[in-house]
Design a protein around this motif. Sequence first.
Motif, PDB file in Angstrom:
ATOM      1  N   PRO A  20       0.837  -1.202   0.000  1.00 17.22           N
ATOM      2  CA  PRO A  20       0.000   0.000   0.000  1.00 17.22           C
ATOM      3  C   PRO A  20       0.872   1.253   0.000  1.00 17.22           C
ATOM      4  N   CYS A  21       0.491   2.222  -0.797  1.00 12.59           N
ATOM      5  CA  CYS A  21       1.259   3.462  -0.884  1.00 12.59           C
ATOM      6  C   CYS A  21       0.378   4.532  -1.523  1.00 12.59           C
ATOM      7  N   GLN A  22       0.350   5.694  -0.923  1.00 14.58           N
ATOM      8  CA  GLN A  22      -0.421   6.802  -1.485  1.00 14.58           C
ATOM      9  C   GLN A  22       0.472   8.011  -1.770  1.00 14.58           C
ATOM     10  N   GLU A  23       1.772   7.817  -1.754  1.00 14.27           N
ATOM     11  CA  GLU A  23       2.697   8.910  -2.046  1.00 14.27           C
ATOM     12  C   GLU A  23       2.590   9.300  -3.511  1.00 14.27           C
ATOM     13  N   ASP A  24       3.030  10.507  -3.829  1.00 19.25           N
ATOM     14  CA  ASP A  24       2.924  11.032  -5.199  1.00 19.25           C
ATOM     15  C   ASP A  24       3.554  10.089  -6.220  1.00 19.25           C
ATOM     16  N   GLU A  25       4.708   9.540  -5.894  1.00 21.80           N
ATOM     17  CA  GLU A  25       5.396   8.640  -6.831  1.00 21.80           C
ATOM     18  C   GLU A  25       4.553   7.391  -7.100  1.00 21.80           C
ATOM     19  N   CYS A  26       3.914   6.863  -6.086  1.00 16.90           N
ATOM     20  CA  CYS A  26       3.073   5.673  -6.247  1.00 16.90           C
ATOM     21  C   CYS A  26       1.839   5.984  -7.088  1.00 16.90           C
TER      22      CYS A  26
END
Length: 171
Positions: A20-26
């Motif tokens: 799970p990841c919600q960072e801009d890059e993801c």
Amino acid sequence: FALLCLSLLSINSFAAKIGPCQEDECVRYFKEYKKYAKAGYADAMATLGELYYYGHGTEKNMKKALKQYRSAAKYGSVKGQYNAAMVYLNNDKFKDLDKGVKYLKKAARSKSLDAAFLLGVIYFKPDYYEYDLSEADKWLTKAYEGRYHKMNGFIDYMKKSDNFSQKDFPD
């Protein structure tokens, strides 16, 4: 034992290390794969399915993950075929053993040793799906001939069972 094999070969072991990841890059990564999937690239569809599955760059959504896996499978992605099978076999909400086996067979016919081995296990165990030693022999032979790394341990397990004989497993 079949459930143990299913968990060992679950979607998590086939997928890359995605979480799970919600960072801009993801989110950017997710949008790129969505664009390529819409353009018809089967492996991009399969990867997009994994991104939905894990919630990488988007909200976790099993329904959309399965849809992407099925689309990828339709266009010949072995990864899509295998992952669709794993959802149908392991996810309570979407559990459908017939569809799971159907997708495993597609993946096994496309040279997936994981799928061939798992089909052999499924047909070998009378309490999981259809007990069919002829089918078990067929798929386990493919896994064995492909030098699948779990075959030696499974052969040892089979020898200890009452279901293992030269008659039932000629190949």
